[in-house]
Design a protein around this motif. Sequence first.
Motif, PDB file in Angstrom:
ATOM      1  N   ALA A 160       0.826  -1.205   0.000  1.00  9.73           N
ATOM      2  CA  ALA A 160       0.000   0.000   0.000  1.00  9.73           C
ATOM      3  C   ALA A 160       0.862   1.258   0.000  1.00  9.73           C
ATOM      4  CB  ALA A 160      -0.929  -0.008   1.213  1.00  9.73           C
ATOM      5  N   ASP A 161       1.943   1.256   0.754  1.00  6.68           N
ATOM      6  CA  ASP A 161       2.853   2.400   0.772  1.00  6.68           C
ATOM      7  C   ASP A 161       3.509   2.605  -0.594  1.00  6.68           C
ATOM      8  OD1 ASP A 161       2.253   2.894   3.402  1.00  6.68           O
ATOM      9  OD2 ASP A 161       4.046   1.893   4.198  1.00  6.68           O
ATOM     10  N   ALA A 162       3.882   1.502  -1.246  1.00  7.70           N
ATOM     11  CA  ALA A 162       4.492   1.604  -2.571  1.00  7.70           C
ATOM     12  C   ALA A 162       3.479   2.156  -3.576  1.00  7.70           C
ATOM     13  CB  ALA A 162       4.994   0.240  -3.021  1.00  7.70           C
TER      14      ALA A 162
ATOM     15  N   ALA B  73       2.939   5.907  -3.020  1.00 11.91           N
ATOM     16  CA  ALA B  73       4.056   6.699  -3.517  1.00 11.91           C
ATOM     17  C   ALA B  73       4.031   6.783  -5.036  1.00 11.91           C
ATOM     18  CB  ALA B  73       5.377   6.088  -3.059  1.00 11.91           C
ATOM     19  N   ARG B  74       3.582   5.710  -5.678  1.00 10.55           N
ATOM     20  CA  ARG B  74       3.590   5.690  -7.141  1.00 10.55           C
ATOM     21  C   ARG B  74       2.397   6.410  -7.745  1.00 10.55           C
ATOM     22  NH1 ARG B  74       3.615   0.011  -9.860  1.00 10.55           N
ATOM     23  NH2 ARG B  74       3.735  -0.406  -7.653  1.00 10.55           N
ATOM     24  N   PHE B  75       1.203   6.214  -7.186  1.00  5.85           N
ATOM     25  CA  PHE B  75      -0.018   6.716  -7.806  1.00  5.85           C
ATOM     26  C   PHE B  75      -0.725   7.805  -7.017  1.00  5.85           C
ATOM     27  CE2 PHE B  75       0.148   2.181  -9.084  1.00  5.85           C
ATOM     28  CZ  PHE B  75       0.398   2.388 -10.424  1.00  5.85           C
ATOM     29  N   GLY B  76      -0.438   7.948  -5.761  1.00  4.77           N
ATOM     30  CA  GLY B  76      -1.245   8.785  -4.886  1.00  4.77           C
ATOM     31  C   GLY B  76      -0.998  10.270  -5.031  1.00  4.77           C
ATOM     32  N   ARG B  77      -2.056  11.013  -4.916  1.00  5.53           N
ATOM     33  CA  ARG B  77      -1.993  12.470  -4.810  1.00  5.53           C
ATOM     34  C   ARG B  77      -2.936  12.856  -3.691  1.00  5.53           C
ATOM     35  NH1 ARG B  77      -3.325  15.273 -10.279  1.00  5.53           N
ATOM     36  NH2 ARG B  77      -5.274  14.224  -9.896  1.00  5.53           N
ATOM     37  N   ASN B  78      -2.575  13.901  -2.982  1.00  7.80           N
ATOM     38  CA  ASN B  78      -3.446  14.300  -1.885  1.00  7.80           C
ATOM     39  C   ASN B  78      -4.635  15.101  -2.421  1.00  7.80           C
ATOM     40  OD1 ASN B  78      -2.551  16.921  -2.267  1.00  7.80           O
ATOM     41  ND2 ASN B  78      -1.047  16.803  -0.621  1.00  7.80           N
TER      42      ASN B  78
END
Length: 63
Positions: free
Chosen positions: A24-26, A29-34
Amino acid sequence: MSGKIVNLSRARKTRARDDKRRQADANAARFGRNKAERDLDQARTGKEAAHLDAHRRDGADEE
């Protein structure tokens, strides 16, 4: 035999939970935006669309 007694079921669940958290952390970091980044992008897209629509030529001018 002086070792620590380990519940194998609990150990498997703990290892699986840690693996899911790492994955989930990976992904974050790869796809997430706040939310602020998503809102800003949406506002920019809306402003660009409104700007283009404001400069659109009507079909009546071409006739």
